[in-house]
Write an enzyme that holds these catalytic residues in place. Structure first.
Site, PDB file in Angstrom:
ATOM      1  CB  ALA A   1      -1.385  -3.290  -4.013  1.00  0.00           C
TER       2      ALA A   1
ATOM      3  NE  ARG B   1      13.890  -3.552   3.194  1.00  0.00           N
ATOM      4  CZ  ARG B   1      13.491  -4.186   2.037  1.00  0.00           C
ATOM      5  NH1 ARG B   1      14.408  -4.943   1.456  1.00  0.00           N
ATOM      6  NH2 ARG B   1      12.350  -4.348   1.883  1.00  0.00           N
TER       7      ARG B   1
ATOM      8  NE  ARG C   1       6.359  -5.953   0.436  1.00  0.00           N
ATOM      9  CZ  ARG C   1       7.354  -5.798   1.513  1.00  0.00           C
ATOM     10  NH1 ARG C   1       8.456  -5.328   1.467  1.00  0.00           N
ATOM     11  NH2 ARG C   1       6.930  -6.116   2.835  1.00  0.00           N
TER      12      ARG C   1
ATOM     13  CB  SER D   1      -5.446 -10.617   3.229  1.00  0.00           C
ATOM     14  OG  SER D   1      -6.113 -10.454   4.115  1.00  0.00           O
TER      15      SER D   1
ATOM     16  CE  LYS E   1     -10.772  -3.991   4.418  1.00  0.00           C
ATOM     17  NZ  LYS E   1      -9.528  -3.315   4.224  1.00  0.00           N
TER      18      LYS E   1
ATOM     19  CG  LEU F   1      -2.296  -0.847   1.053  1.00  0.00           C
ATOM     20  CD1 LEU F   1      -3.265  -0.227   2.065  1.00  0.00           C
ATOM     21  CD2 LEU F   1      -2.826  -0.489  -0.221  1.00  0.00           C
ATOM     22  N   GLY F   2       1.959   1.127   0.784  1.00  0.00           N
ATOM     23  CA  GLY F   2       3.020   2.438   0.635  1.00  0.00           C
ATOM     24  C   GLY F   2       3.382   2.746  -0.770  1.00  0.00           C
TER      25      GLY F   2
HETATM   26  P1  NAP Z   1       3.364  -4.925   3.584  1.00  0.00           P
HETATM   27  O1  NAP Z   1       3.333  -5.090   1.839  1.00  0.00           O
HETATM   28  O2  NAP Z   1       3.861  -5.858   4.290  1.00  0.00           O
HETATM   29  O3  NAP Z   1       4.294  -3.546   3.678  1.00  0.00           O
HETATM   30  C1  NAP Z   1       4.742  -3.211   4.853  1.00  0.00           C
HETATM   31  C2  NAP Z   1       5.923  -2.278   4.744  1.00  0.00           C
HETATM   32  O4  NAP Z   1       6.243  -1.865   6.190  1.00  0.00           O
HETATM   33  C3  NAP Z   1       6.938  -3.005   4.673  1.00  0.00           C
HETATM   34  O5  NAP Z   1       7.664  -2.582   3.395  1.00  0.00           O
HETATM   35  C4  NAP Z   1       8.004  -3.103   5.748  1.00  0.00           C
HETATM   36  O6  NAP Z   1       9.516  -2.933   5.280  1.00  0.00           O
HETATM   37  C5  NAP Z   1       7.541  -1.576   6.311  1.00  0.00           C
HETATM   38  N1  NAP Z   1       8.010  -1.498   7.604  1.00  0.00           N
HETATM   39  C6  NAP Z   1       7.811  -2.103   8.914  1.00  0.00           C
HETATM   40  N2  NAP Z   1       8.213  -1.854   9.704  1.00  0.00           N
HETATM   41  C7  NAP Z   1       8.829  -0.687   9.355  1.00  0.00           C
HETATM   42  C8  NAP Z   1       9.652   0.336  10.043  1.00  0.00           C
HETATM   43  N3  NAP Z   1       9.973  -0.021  11.362  1.00  0.00           N
HETATM   44  N4  NAP Z   1      10.202   1.312   9.340  1.00  0.00           N
HETATM   45  C9  NAP Z   1       9.909   1.275   8.157  1.00  0.00           C
HETATM   46  N5  NAP Z   1       9.138   0.518   7.241  1.00  0.00           N
HETATM   47  C10 NAP Z   1       8.708  -0.435   8.090  1.00  0.00           C
HETATM   48  O7  NAP Z   1       2.114  -4.670   3.897  1.00  0.00           O
HETATM   49  P2  NAP Z   1       0.694  -3.850   3.129  1.00  0.00           P
HETATM   50  O8  NAP Z   1      -0.002  -5.109   2.322  1.00  0.00           O
HETATM   51  O9  NAP Z   1       1.008  -2.851   2.250  1.00  0.00           O
HETATM   52  O10 NAP Z   1      -0.216  -3.600   4.232  1.00  0.00           O
HETATM   53  C11 NAP Z   1      -0.270  -2.664   4.920  1.00  0.00           C
HETATM   54  C12 NAP Z   1      -1.243  -2.354   5.775  1.00  0.00           C
HETATM   55  O11 NAP Z   1      -2.543  -1.991   5.004  1.00  0.00           O
HETATM   56  C13 NAP Z   1      -1.877  -3.702   6.641  1.00  0.00           C
HETATM   57  O12 NAP Z   1      -2.578  -3.264   7.714  1.00  0.00           O
HETATM   58  C14 NAP Z   1      -2.891  -4.169   5.706  1.00  0.00           C
HETATM   59  O13 NAP Z   1      -3.723  -5.168   6.297  1.00  0.00           O
HETATM   60  C15 NAP Z   1      -3.527  -3.113   5.125  1.00  0.00           C
HETATM   61  N6  NAP Z   1      -4.260  -3.167   3.712  1.00  0.00           N
HETATM   62  C16 NAP Z   1      -3.273  -3.883   2.709  1.00  0.00           C
HETATM   63  C17 NAP Z   1      -3.867  -3.997   1.424  1.00  0.00           C
HETATM   64  C18 NAP Z   1      -3.337  -4.583   0.373  1.00  0.00           C
HETATM   65  O14 NAP Z   1      -3.953  -4.929  -0.574  1.00  0.00           O
HETATM   66  N7  NAP Z   1      -2.028  -4.743   0.558  1.00  0.00           N
HETATM   67  C19 NAP Z   1      -5.553  -3.739   1.318  1.00  0.00           C
HETATM   68  C20 NAP Z   1      -6.364  -3.112   2.339  1.00  0.00           C
HETATM   69  C21 NAP Z   1      -5.269  -2.923   3.649  1.00  0.00           C
HETATM   70  P3  NAP Z   1      10.444  -3.942   4.984  1.00  0.00           P
HETATM   71  O15 NAP Z   1      10.025  -3.926   3.170  1.00  0.00           O
HETATM   72  O16 NAP Z   1      11.637  -3.570   5.246  1.00  0.00           O
HETATM   73  O17 NAP Z   1       9.758  -5.422   5.460  1.00  0.00           O
END
Ligand code: NAP
Length: 305
Positions: free
Chosen positions: A131, A37, A133, A252, A184, A13-14
């Protein structure tokens, strides 16, 4: 010059937010975990977003948490279990009137963050965008959706919603954001744990309709008891609709377990069970579901919190 968006977490998401904001010319900086990183990120050309099979790379500037620049606006895009520790590293950099946008799924992490940085405005979000990775610094935009944003303490929408508009991020300011997050959470509790336990796609739950119906009845009772009657309305029929509409998808939580990744159970089913306990509400099937899921995760050596 518009305010810089600092994005904490360059995961799915980021990256989805950072690339679209950068594409619109909005200033963006990525905060990466540490120097290793950052070095890995800087070895490439930037962040890549793959959309409808077409990829674009954006040279978003990266930095580490110890960078000196003050932070005015922070998009928190880590997992719920990482949010507090990730923000703790930035505490010194947050401006007195900083704004945080919290993208975490489930409930519990948002309150914890708001208590951690009481001086900041915490805006919470609930998103149906999807989304994943494909590798480091490369994300596939898998599901177009919508993001609702809101602030339970202050109903006025922030002016920076214009940035989201410019970036083509479909969104709406919601005065009922808590109801959305609870709804949700309830959908997630009714579907995701069972897909892990039965090792099936969402559509596989059509073979477990009684169990789903019983869980929905208990979840609706919980929502009513927690002051969220709107989130309880027609919950079972929406769960059935989601199961049908996403029949071929893996949830998920299923994907996290299949990839031996930590789940967000504590902020979903765990949060629901704790809320029930707080209200002295006995919800046997929900509690049993949590015990089964925790047992399942432990048997496989996975984190169960
Ligand atoms: P993700 O792909 O695992 O990304 C999380 C990121 O956070 C990783 O890049 C991780 O870094 C980083 N991170 C963790 N600790 C950190 C720190 N101390 N400093 C800097 N970066 C740090 O997760 P995501 O899927 O985007 O999900 C994020 C949130 O959105 C979750 O709560 C999820 O449930 C929600 N969400 C996701 C989606 C989706 O489609 N993905 C949809 C709706 C909601 P590293 O790369 O170094 O591990």
């Amino acid at each position: 010059m518009s305010t810089t968006w600092h994005i904490l977490g360059a995961g799915s998401l980021g990256t989805l937010w950072a690339t679209r904001l950068a594409r619109a010319g909005v200033p963006v900086r990525l905060i990466l975990r540490d120097h290793a990183r950052l070095a890995s990120y800087q070895a490439g050309n930037g962040l890549t977003l793959v959309e409808h099979g077409i990829e674009h790379t954006y040279p978003v500037i990266g930095e580490t948490p110890d960078s000196p620049e003050p932070i005015q606006r922070l998009l928190v895009a880590c997992k719920a279990y990482d949010a507090q520790s990730a923000i703790a590293q930035l505490q010194q950099r947050l401006a007195a009137d900083a704004e945080l946008i919290l993208l975490q799924n489930g409930l519990g992490s948002q309150d914890a963050v708001a208590a951690q940085v009481p001086q900041a405005r915490s805006i919470v979000a609930s998103s149906t965008e999807g989304a994943f990775r494909e590798g480091d610094w490369r994300v596939v935009f898998a599901g177009h959706g919508y993001t609702w944003l809101g602030d339970t303490g202050q109903p006025t929408p922030p002016l920076w919603l214009d940035d989201l508009h410019a970036a083509g991020i479909p969104h709406e300011w919601s005065s009922e954001i808590l109801t959305r997050l609870w709804r949700k959470l309830a959908l997630n509790c009714a579907i995701n744990p069972l897909t892990v336990l039965y090792q099936c796609r969402n559509g596989g739950l059509q073979d477990h309709q009684c169990e789903v119906a019983t869980l929905c009845a208990e979840l609706a009772e919980l929502l009513e008891c927690c002051g969220q009657p709107a989130a309880a309305q027609a919950l079972h029929s929406e769960v059935q609709r989601v199961i049908q509409a996403t029949a071929s998808n893996y949830s998920s939580m299923y994907q996290d377990v299949a990839n031996a990744r930590r789940t967000e159970i504590s902020y979903l089913l765990g949060y629901a069970c704790q809320a029930a306990a707080r209200h002295q509400l006995v919800l046997p099937h929900l509690q049993q579901l949590q015990a089964r899921l925790v047992g399942y995760l432990r048997e496989r050596g996975l984190a169960s919190d």
